[in-house]
Write an enzyme that holds these catalytic residues in place. Structure first.
Site, PDB file in Angstrom:
ATOM      1  N   TYR A  13      49.068  34.505  37.006  1.00  0.00           N
ATOM      2  CA  TYR A  13      50.776  34.759  37.334  1.00  0.00           C
ATOM      3  C   TYR A  13      51.550  34.015  38.710  1.00  0.00           C
ATOM      4  O   TYR A  13      52.137  33.574  38.264  1.00  0.00           O
ATOM      5  CB  TYR A  13      51.300  35.760  36.801  1.00  0.00           C
ATOM      6  CG  TYR A  13      50.970  36.106  35.632  1.00  0.00           C
ATOM      7  CD1 TYR A  13      51.724  36.486  34.088  1.00  0.00           C
ATOM      8  CD2 TYR A  13      49.798  37.119  35.465  1.00  0.00           C
ATOM      9  CE1 TYR A  13      51.179  36.983  33.419  1.00  0.00           C
ATOM     10  CE2 TYR A  13      49.125  38.387  33.705  1.00  0.00           C
ATOM     11  CZ  TYR A  13      50.375  37.498  33.672  1.00  0.00           C
ATOM     12  OH  TYR A  13      50.187  38.358  31.512  1.00  0.00           O
ATOM     13  N   GLU A 170      46.781  51.745  27.570  1.00  0.00           N
ATOM     14  CA  GLU A 170      46.545  50.473  26.377  1.00  0.00           C
ATOM     15  C   GLU A 170      45.771  49.445  25.528  1.00  0.00           C
ATOM     16  O   GLU A 170      45.738  49.746  24.337  1.00  0.00           O
ATOM     17  CB  GLU A 170      47.349  49.464  27.035  1.00  0.00           C
ATOM     18  CG  GLU A 170      48.660  49.240  27.835  1.00  0.00           C
ATOM     19  CD  GLU A 170      49.199  48.267  28.444  1.00  0.00           C
ATOM     20  OE1 GLU A 170      49.018  47.128  29.129  1.00  0.00           O
ATOM     21  OE2 GLU A 170      50.959  47.896  28.257  1.00  0.00           O
TER      22      GLU A 170
HETATM   23  P1  FAD Z   1      45.412  36.891  37.380  1.00  0.00           P
HETATM   24  O1  FAD Z   1      46.211  36.487  36.534  1.00  0.00           O
HETATM   25  O2  FAD Z   1      44.324  37.749  37.391  1.00  0.00           O
HETATM   26  O3  FAD Z   1      44.805  35.544  37.552  1.00  0.00           O
HETATM   27  C1  FAD Z   1      43.858  35.127  38.420  1.00  0.00           C
HETATM   28  C2  FAD Z   1      43.652  33.545  38.845  1.00  0.00           C
HETATM   29  O4  FAD Z   1      42.480  33.371  38.866  1.00  0.00           O
HETATM   30  C3  FAD Z   1      42.577  33.389  37.002  1.00  0.00           C
HETATM   31  O5  FAD Z   1      42.632  32.378  36.194  1.00  0.00           O
HETATM   32  C4  FAD Z   1      40.972  33.397  37.382  1.00  0.00           C
HETATM   33  O6  FAD Z   1      40.675  33.371  36.324  1.00  0.00           O
HETATM   34  C5  FAD Z   1      41.215  32.543  38.543  1.00  0.00           C
HETATM   35  N1  FAD Z   1      40.208  32.595  40.123  1.00  0.00           N
HETATM   36  C6  FAD Z   1      39.694  34.047  39.958  1.00  0.00           C
HETATM   37  N2  FAD Z   1      38.742  33.790  40.631  1.00  0.00           N
HETATM   38  C7  FAD Z   1      38.425  32.206  40.920  1.00  0.00           C
HETATM   39  C8  FAD Z   1      37.958  31.933  41.579  1.00  0.00           C
HETATM   40  N3  FAD Z   1      36.845  32.238  42.338  1.00  0.00           N
HETATM   41  N4  FAD Z   1      37.435  30.108  42.138  1.00  0.00           N
HETATM   42  C9  FAD Z   1      38.692  29.443  40.757  1.00  0.00           C
HETATM   43  N5  FAD Z   1      39.791  30.786  40.208  1.00  0.00           N
HETATM   44  C10 FAD Z   1      39.275  32.100  39.905  1.00  0.00           C
HETATM   45  N6  FAD Z   1      51.222  43.347  35.047  1.00  0.00           N
HETATM   46  C11 FAD Z   1      52.707  44.002  34.417  1.00  0.00           C
HETATM   47  O7  FAD Z   1      53.414  43.707  35.113  1.00  0.00           O
HETATM   48  N7  FAD Z   1      52.713  44.360  33.074  1.00  0.00           N
HETATM   49  C12 FAD Z   1      52.104  44.809  32.103  1.00  0.00           C
HETATM   50  O8  FAD Z   1      52.239  45.224  31.008  1.00  0.00           O
HETATM   51  C13 FAD Z   1      50.687  44.555  32.793  1.00  0.00           C
HETATM   52  N8  FAD Z   1      49.962  44.526  31.242  1.00  0.00           N
HETATM   53  C14 FAD Z   1      48.253  44.374  31.749  1.00  0.00           C
HETATM   54  C15 FAD Z   1      46.895  44.915  31.188  1.00  0.00           C
HETATM   55  C16 FAD Z   1      46.246  44.754  31.816  1.00  0.00           C
HETATM   56  C17 FAD Z   1      44.588  45.079  30.495  1.00  0.00           C
HETATM   57  C18 FAD Z   1      45.677  44.412  32.366  1.00  0.00           C
HETATM   58  C19 FAD Z   1      44.057  43.957  33.223  1.00  0.00           C
HETATM   59  C20 FAD Z   1      46.218  44.030  33.879  1.00  0.00           C
HETATM   60  C21 FAD Z   1      47.716  44.411  33.874  1.00  0.00           C
HETATM   61  N9  FAD Z   1      49.062  44.382  34.440  1.00  0.00           N
HETATM   62  C22 FAD Z   1      50.482  43.980  34.126  1.00  0.00           C
HETATM   63  C23 FAD Z   1      49.066  43.499  35.490  1.00  0.00           C
HETATM   64  C24 FAD Z   1      49.070  42.520  35.695  1.00  0.00           C
HETATM   65  O9  FAD Z   1      47.700  41.818  34.971  1.00  0.00           O
HETATM   66  C25 FAD Z   1      47.909  41.700  37.681  1.00  0.00           C
HETATM   67  O10 FAD Z   1      49.081  41.908  38.061  1.00  0.00           O
HETATM   68  C26 FAD Z   1      48.457  39.678  37.482  1.00  0.00           C
HETATM   69  O11 FAD Z   1      46.877  40.334  35.925  1.00  0.00           O
HETATM   70  C27 FAD Z   1      47.863  39.330  38.408  1.00  0.00           C
HETATM   71  O12 FAD Z   1      48.181  38.489  38.550  1.00  0.00           O
HETATM   72  P2  FAD Z   1      47.430  36.842  39.740  1.00  0.00           P
HETATM   73  O13 FAD Z   1      48.412  36.082  39.773  1.00  0.00           O
HETATM   74  O14 FAD Z   1      47.327  37.981  41.092  1.00  0.00           O
HETATM   75  O15 FAD Z   1      46.293  36.811  39.276  1.00  0.00           O
HETATM   76  P1  NAD Z   2      45.888  52.129  37.534  1.00  0.00           P
HETATM   77  O1  NAD Z   2      44.852  52.121  39.296  1.00  0.00           O
HETATM   78  O2  NAD Z   2      46.705  52.297  37.492  1.00  0.00           O
HETATM   79  O3  NAD Z   2      44.911  53.648  36.913  1.00  0.00           O
HETATM   80  C1  NAD Z   2      43.549  53.751  37.112  1.00  0.00           C
HETATM   81  C2  NAD Z   2      42.927  55.111  36.026  1.00  0.00           C
HETATM   82  O4  NAD Z   2      41.912  55.825  36.811  1.00  0.00           O
HETATM   83  C3  NAD Z   2      44.439  56.403  37.493  1.00  0.00           C
HETATM   84  O5  NAD Z   2      44.436  57.005  36.656  1.00  0.00           O
HETATM   85  C4  NAD Z   2      42.990  57.128  38.452  1.00  0.00           C
HETATM   86  O6  NAD Z   2      43.116  58.644  38.611  1.00  0.00           O
HETATM   87  C5  NAD Z   2      41.487  57.256  37.098  1.00  0.00           C
HETATM   88  N1  NAD Z   2      40.527  56.894  37.651  1.00  0.00           N
HETATM   89  C6  NAD Z   2      39.572  56.594  39.008  1.00  0.00           C
HETATM   90  N2  NAD Z   2      38.826  56.799  39.931  1.00  0.00           N
HETATM   91  C7  NAD Z   2      38.070  57.398  38.580  1.00  0.00           C
HETATM   92  C8  NAD Z   2      37.396  58.450  37.709  1.00  0.00           C
HETATM   93  N3  NAD Z   2      35.932  58.338  38.756  1.00  0.00           N
HETATM   94  N4  NAD Z   2      37.125  58.587  36.997  1.00  0.00           N
HETATM   95  C9  NAD Z   2      38.315  58.638  36.124  1.00  0.00           C
HETATM   96  N5  NAD Z   2      38.834  58.444  36.921  1.00  0.00           N
HETATM   97  C10 NAD Z   2      39.960  57.765  36.915  1.00  0.00           C
HETATM   98  O7  NAD Z   2      44.469  50.928  37.060  1.00  0.00           O
HETATM   99  P2  NAD Z   2      44.931  50.555  36.106  1.00  0.00           P
HETATM  100  O8  NAD Z   2      45.132  51.435  34.737  1.00  0.00           O
HETATM  101  O9  NAD Z   2      44.068  49.139  35.547  1.00  0.00           O
HETATM  102  O10 NAD Z   2      46.103  49.593  36.317  1.00  0.00           O
HETATM  103  C11 NAD Z   2      45.971  48.462  37.598  1.00  0.00           C
HETATM  104  C12 NAD Z   2      47.777  47.726  38.107  1.00  0.00           C
HETATM  105  O11 NAD Z   2      47.765  46.945  36.617  1.00  0.00           O
HETATM  106  C13 NAD Z   2      48.234  48.735  38.216  1.00  0.00           C
HETATM  107  O12 NAD Z   2      49.400  48.083  39.308  1.00  0.00           O
HETATM  108  C14 NAD Z   2      49.302  48.540  36.674  1.00  0.00           C
HETATM  109  O13 NAD Z   2      50.223  49.750  36.628  1.00  0.00           O
HETATM  110  C15 NAD Z   2      49.016  47.384  36.477  1.00  0.00           C
HETATM  111  N6  NAD Z   2      49.477  47.435  34.986  1.00  0.00           N
HETATM  112  C16 NAD Z   2      50.132  47.702  34.336  1.00  0.00           C
HETATM  113  C17 NAD Z   2      50.089  47.714  33.018  1.00  0.00           C
HETATM  114  C18 NAD Z   2      51.877  47.796  31.581  1.00  0.00           C
HETATM  115  O14 NAD Z   2      52.445  47.250  33.124  1.00  0.00           O
HETATM  116  N7  NAD Z   2      51.953  47.597  30.974  1.00  0.00           N
HETATM  117  C19 NAD Z   2      49.457  47.202  32.173  1.00  0.00           C
HETATM  118  C20 NAD Z   2      47.967  47.399  32.531  1.00  0.00           C
HETATM  119  C21 NAD Z   2      48.179  47.446  33.977  1.00  0.00           C
END
Ligand code: FAD
Ligand code: NAD
Length: 406
Positions: A13, A170
């Site tokens: 992003y 999720e």
């Molecule tokens: P990333 O999206 O992680 O992108 C990093 C990029 O760098 C990737 O394309 C990767 O391939 C590349 N890269 C990594 N290492 C290297 C390397 N060594 N060389 C070259 N390229 C590399 N946030 C929200 O606000 N709303 C949500 O609904 C939400 N849902 C989520 C659901 C899930 C399942 C997860 C895991 C996270 C969610 N998050 C959400 C959190 C959000 O996805 C992250 O905060 C966001 O992706 C961070 O963006 P970024 O650009 O820092 O990194």
């Molecule tokens: P998080 O850090 O938000 O949640 C991790 C959870 O794991 C916590 O509740 C913590 O208490 C628990 N935990 C940690 N150690 C543990 C252990 N040893 N045993 C059992 N439970 C343990 O991490 P996340 O859910 O991966 O989210 C990462 C980031 O991405 C956050 O900033 C979150 O807000 C964001 N995110 C946002 C959305 C959304 O907005 N819909 C969706 C996914 C992720």
């Protein structure tokens, strides 16, 4: 004077939005812009839990970089960053090196494993298309294998998700919808399959609105998700997970542990010598680390403080996108000779989390709570808005979630 080299690392992003904004604001005769990414595609990390559960194909989640980045204005290099040499203003890649005048680091997150025994070796994480595809295949393989063994192994059908933060919640929401399909496909009785979400804190979604947390847990439990709350994961082996609850050690036999219990910034950035806090680099309000006026950090690698709560902002896509837009504008100022950079302040629109494709929870516009269909629709609006911003109406039509009734 020669054009400055702007090098952007990572096309998540933060990285891709910086590149797309810069290509609109700077001409080729003003700056040389290079974007480096491991893969030829950008992926929406926020959809990866759907790919991991198998409820959405990963091709919906990924977008070819050349479809949104104008390669006559931005030099796209598909390669892996291996090191950043700050003193020499160089980035080392697996297959070469790049010199920069300004560097934007957007290398994203990796799982924080807190030194838990066996976790790295035996647990799966949701952090890329490759890792999500592997989880989907692994779960499906275990279902397929179950009826091919004379001694039926329950560990093939116990799926344990570590952490009930937003990612964990999720993901189990998607699994709850996917399992009945897998049971049908592989002739596995539904009542044999367990989805167990283990959370160390005294509640799921710690810190989130309690009414919405209760709604989420009820919705998920009604679809067969079991919660172990106040249960700290201590160890993972090839076929079991160990946790501690009320000072008692308990075990769950399982071949599938998906670790969703926390993230940290990409370790490469810390290894490059930037001062870090859990892998995230503290930055000033212009998103540059102290003492590094040629480096901007966007997304999950950056640590920014919320002055009201005196705690770091959680790393989110929402903030990464805003930081990218802000950094692009500040870079344009620098390239045009204006050294007065604007301060970044996140403009948080709320949080919406899905509980499968047909249920969700959220808080938007400060305190408006959303449940069910309205939250699901809001989540699609947020996702579609991003696609529109990134690649216009064409990308929205190609990749958007346009069916608001499913
Ligand atoms: P990333 O999206 O992680 O992108 C990093 C990029 O760098 C990737 O394309 C990767 O391939 C590349 N890269 C990594 N290492 C290297 C390397 N060594 N060389 C070259 N390229 C590399 N946030 C929200 O606000 N709303 C949500 O609904 C939400 N849902 C989520 C659901 C899930 C399942 C997860 C895991 C996270 C969610 N998050 C959400 C959190 C959000 O996805 C992250 O905060 C966001 O992706 C961070 O963006 P970024 O650009 O820092 O990194
Ligand atoms: P998080 O850090 O938000 O949640 C991790 C959870 O794991 C916590 O509740 C913590 O208490 C628990 N935990 C940690 N150690 C543990 C252990 N040893 N045993 C059992 N439970 C343990 O991490 P996340 O859910 O991966 O989210 C990462 C980031 O991405 C956050 O900033 C979150 O807000 C964001 N995110 C946002 C959305 C959304 O907005 N819909 C969706 C996914 C992720």
């Amino acid at each position: 004077m020669k054009n400055p080299n702007i090098v952007i690392l990572g096309a998540g992003y933060g990285g891709i939005m910086t590149a797309v904004k810069l290509q609109k604001s700077l001409g080729v005769n003003e700056a040389n812009i290079t974007l480096v990414n491991k893969h030829s595609y950008h992926y929406q990390t926020t959809w990866l839990h759907e790919n991991a559960a198998g409820t959405l194909h990963h091709d919906r989640t990924r977008i070819q970089i050349k479809d949104v980045v104008n390669t006559s204005k931005v030099n796209f290099v598909q390669d892996t960053v291996t090191d950043i040499k700050q003193e020499d203003k160089k980035v080392m890649l697996e297959n070469g090196e790049l010199s920069y005048d300004y560097l934007v680091i957007g290398l994203g997150f990796e799982a924080a494993t807190f030194g838990i025994s066996g976790l790295k070796e035996n647990a799966y994480t949701i952090n890329s298309i490759n890792s999500a595809r592997l989880i989907r295949q692994h779960i499906e393989y275990n279902f397929a294998k179950y009826n091919n063994e004379s001694d039926k192994k329950q560990e093939r059908l116990n799926i344990v998700v570590g952490g009930a933060g937003f990612t964990g919640i999720e993901f189990v929401g998607e699994l709850a919808n996917r399992i009945p399909e897998l049971c049908k496909e592989y002739d596995v009785p539904r009542d044999r399959v367990r989805i167990i979400n283990v959370e160390a804190a005294p509640t799921a979604l710690p810190g989130f609105d309690p009414e919405l947390v209760e709604y989420a847990m009820n919705s998920l439990e009604a679809r067969g998700v079991e919660f172990k709350i106040g249960a700290m994961i201590k160890e993972v082996t090839e076929n079991k997970l160990v946790f501690e609850k009320d000072e008692q050690r308990e075990e769950i036999e399982t071949n599938t542990v998906v670790w969703a219990a926390g993230v940290r910034g990409n370790s490469l950035v810390e290894e490059a010598g930037f001062e870090a806090n859990r892998g995230r680099i503290p930055v000033r309000d212009d998103l540059r680390p102290e003492g590094h006026d040629d480096v901007f950090i966007v997304g999950d690698c950056a640590l920014i403080m919320n002055e009201e709560t005196e705690r770091p902002y959680p790393p989110t896509a929402q903030i990464a996108i805003q930081q990218a837009e802000h950094t692009a504008a500040n870079l344009v100022r620098l390239v045009k000779g204006d050294n007065h950079l604007e301060a970044f302040k996140p403009d948080l629109k709320g949080t919406v989390a899905s509980l499968g494709h047909d249920d969700a929870i959220g808080v938007v516009f400060d305190d408006k709570k959303l449940f069910g269909w309205s939250a699901t629709a809001m989540k699609k609006v947020i996702d579609n808005r991003y696609l529109l911003k990134l690649g216009g109406i064409g990308l929205l039509l190609k990749k958007g979630k346009l069916n608001f009734f499913h």
